[in-house]
Design an enzyme around this catalytic site. Structure first.
Site, mmCIF file in Angstrom:
data_model
loop_
_atom_site.group_PDB
_atom_site.id
_atom_site.type_symbol
_atom_site.label_atom_id
_atom_site.label_comp_id
_atom_site.label_asym_id
_atom_site.label_seq_id
_atom_site.Cartn_x
_atom_site.Cartn_y
_atom_site.Cartn_z
ATOM 1 C CG ASP A 8 -1.714 1.145 1.446
ATOM 2 O OD1 ASP A 8 -2.506 1.427 0.542
ATOM 3 O OD2 ASP A 8 -1.589 1.829 2.474
ATOM 4 C CG ASP A 10 -1.933 7.710 2.933
ATOM 5 O OD1 ASP A 10 -1.028 8.183 3.639
ATOM 6 O OD2 ASP A 10 -3.145 7.925 3.156
HETATM 7 P P1 B16 Z 1 -6.600 9.789 -4.343
HETATM 8 P P2 B16 Z 1 -3.578 4.154 -0.011
HETATM 9 C C1 B16 Z 1 -5.425 6.088 -0.194
HETATM 10 O O1 B16 Z 1 -4.094 5.652 -0.373
HETATM 11 C C2 B16 Z 1 -5.487 7.052 0.976
HETATM 12 O O2 B16 Z 1 -5.182 6.386 2.193
HETATM 13 C C3 B16 Z 1 -6.885 7.626 1.072
HETATM 14 O O3 B16 Z 1 -6.963 8.554 2.136
HETATM 15 C C4 B16 Z 1 -7.249 8.299 -0.260
HETATM 16 O O4 B16 Z 1 -8.581 8.817 -0.218
HETATM 17 C C5 B16 Z 1 -7.120 7.259 -1.377
HETATM 18 O O5 B16 Z 1 -5.798 6.748 -1.403
HETATM 19 C C6 B16 Z 1 -7.454 7.840 -2.742
HETATM 20 O O6 B16 Z 1 -6.492 8.808 -3.075
HETATM 21 O O7 B16 Z 1 -7.634 10.821 -4.025
HETATM 22 O O8 B16 Z 1 -5.205 10.347 -4.463
HETATM 23 O O9 B16 Z 1 -6.988 8.946 -5.531
HETATM 24 O O10 B16 Z 1 -3.537 4.059 1.474
HETATM 25 O O11 B16 Z 1 -4.524 3.145 -0.658
HETATM 26 O O12 B16 Z 1 -2.206 4.128 -0.642
HETATM 27 MG MG MG Z 2 -2.846 3.128 3.282
#
Ligand code: B16
Ligand code: MG
Length: 217
Positions: A8, A10
């Site tokens: 993953d 974030d």
């Molecule tokens: P985006 P991950 C996620 O990343 C985030 O944790 C989440 O907070 C966010 O809404 C989601 O990606 C979508 O991100 O708006 O940039 O498409 O933890 O799956 O790496």
């Molecule tokens: Mg994450």
């Protein structure tokens, strides 16, 4: 036999949660909505449109679907602009060391993130060199807790789920890994990722040596 790792982004490789938080906060202020860190925590690993629905529902607001998409796009513009501040210093402690170690040991490595901005984040970190496959929010239509993003990564690596270990910091991400038949490493507190195959508080402890000792063939 473990042959690959799927990460993953974030909360595992880097902490973009703070930048997501600031962008959602700015949007909420413009909409006169309440939004705080407790609500932000519910957005961990959740897709952009699911996130705005959580914030909208928290405010008991009623917003038409096309307007909601417009608001999500506004938040995204703020978020993407803020990514310019990221540099290769912004890995979570232990993350780059682990990625380097995996390269040295010849493991296959994929990204399995919900973010449609993964590519930009990896560029800012100069991290693309550590990944054989990039699976992100553009790769599949069903988001976590569906296992699709991890199945996509394993398939592109040419591996079976049972040959891969997924690193995740979100409850829905560990659910997704389990649903797909992957081993999982949970990063974070027991109440969030205690259902993973093995759990560490932070990436610093989740070294290849430690993790391998839990998944000996
Ligand atoms: P985006 P991950 C996620 O990343 C985030 O944790 C989440 O907070 C966010 O809404 C989601 O990606 C979508 O991100 O708006 O940039 O498409 O933890 O799956 O790496
Ligand atoms: Mg994450």
């Amino acid at each position: 036999m473990i042959k690959g790792f799927i990460f993953d982004l974030d909360g595992v490789i880097t902490d973009t949660a703070e930048l997501h938080y600031l962008a959602w906060k700015k949007l909420a202020e413009e909409m006169d909505w309440t939004f705080d860190r407790e609500v932000n925590e519910k957005l961990r690993g959740v897709s952009r449109m699911d996130s705005i629905n959580i914030i909208k529902n928290h405010n008991n607001a009623s917003v038409a679907e096309d307007k909601l998409e417009e608001l999500a796009a506004m938040k995204n513009d703020i978020y993407v602009a803020s990514l310019d501040t990221m540099t290769p210093k912004d890995y979570l402690p232990g993350a780059e060391e682990l990625l380097t170690h995996l390269r040295q040991e010849g493991f296959l490595v994929a990204l399995g993130s919900a973010s449609k901005n993964s590519s930009k984040v990896l560029e800012q970190l100069d991290a693309k060199k550590y990944f054989d496959v990039i699976g992100d929010g553009n790769s599949v239509s069903k988001s976590k807790p569906a296992p699709d993003i991890f199945l996509f990564g394993a398939d592109k690596l040419g591996l079976k789920p049972e040959e891969c270990i997924v690193y995740e910091d979100a409850q829905s991400g560990v659910d997704a890994a389990k649903a797909g038949g992957f081993y999982s490493v949970g990063i974070g507190p027991e109440e969030r990722v205690g259902h993973a195959s093995v759990r560490f508080e932070t990436m610093k402890e989740a070294t290849l040596f430690e993790v391998k000792s839990h998944f000996q063939d």
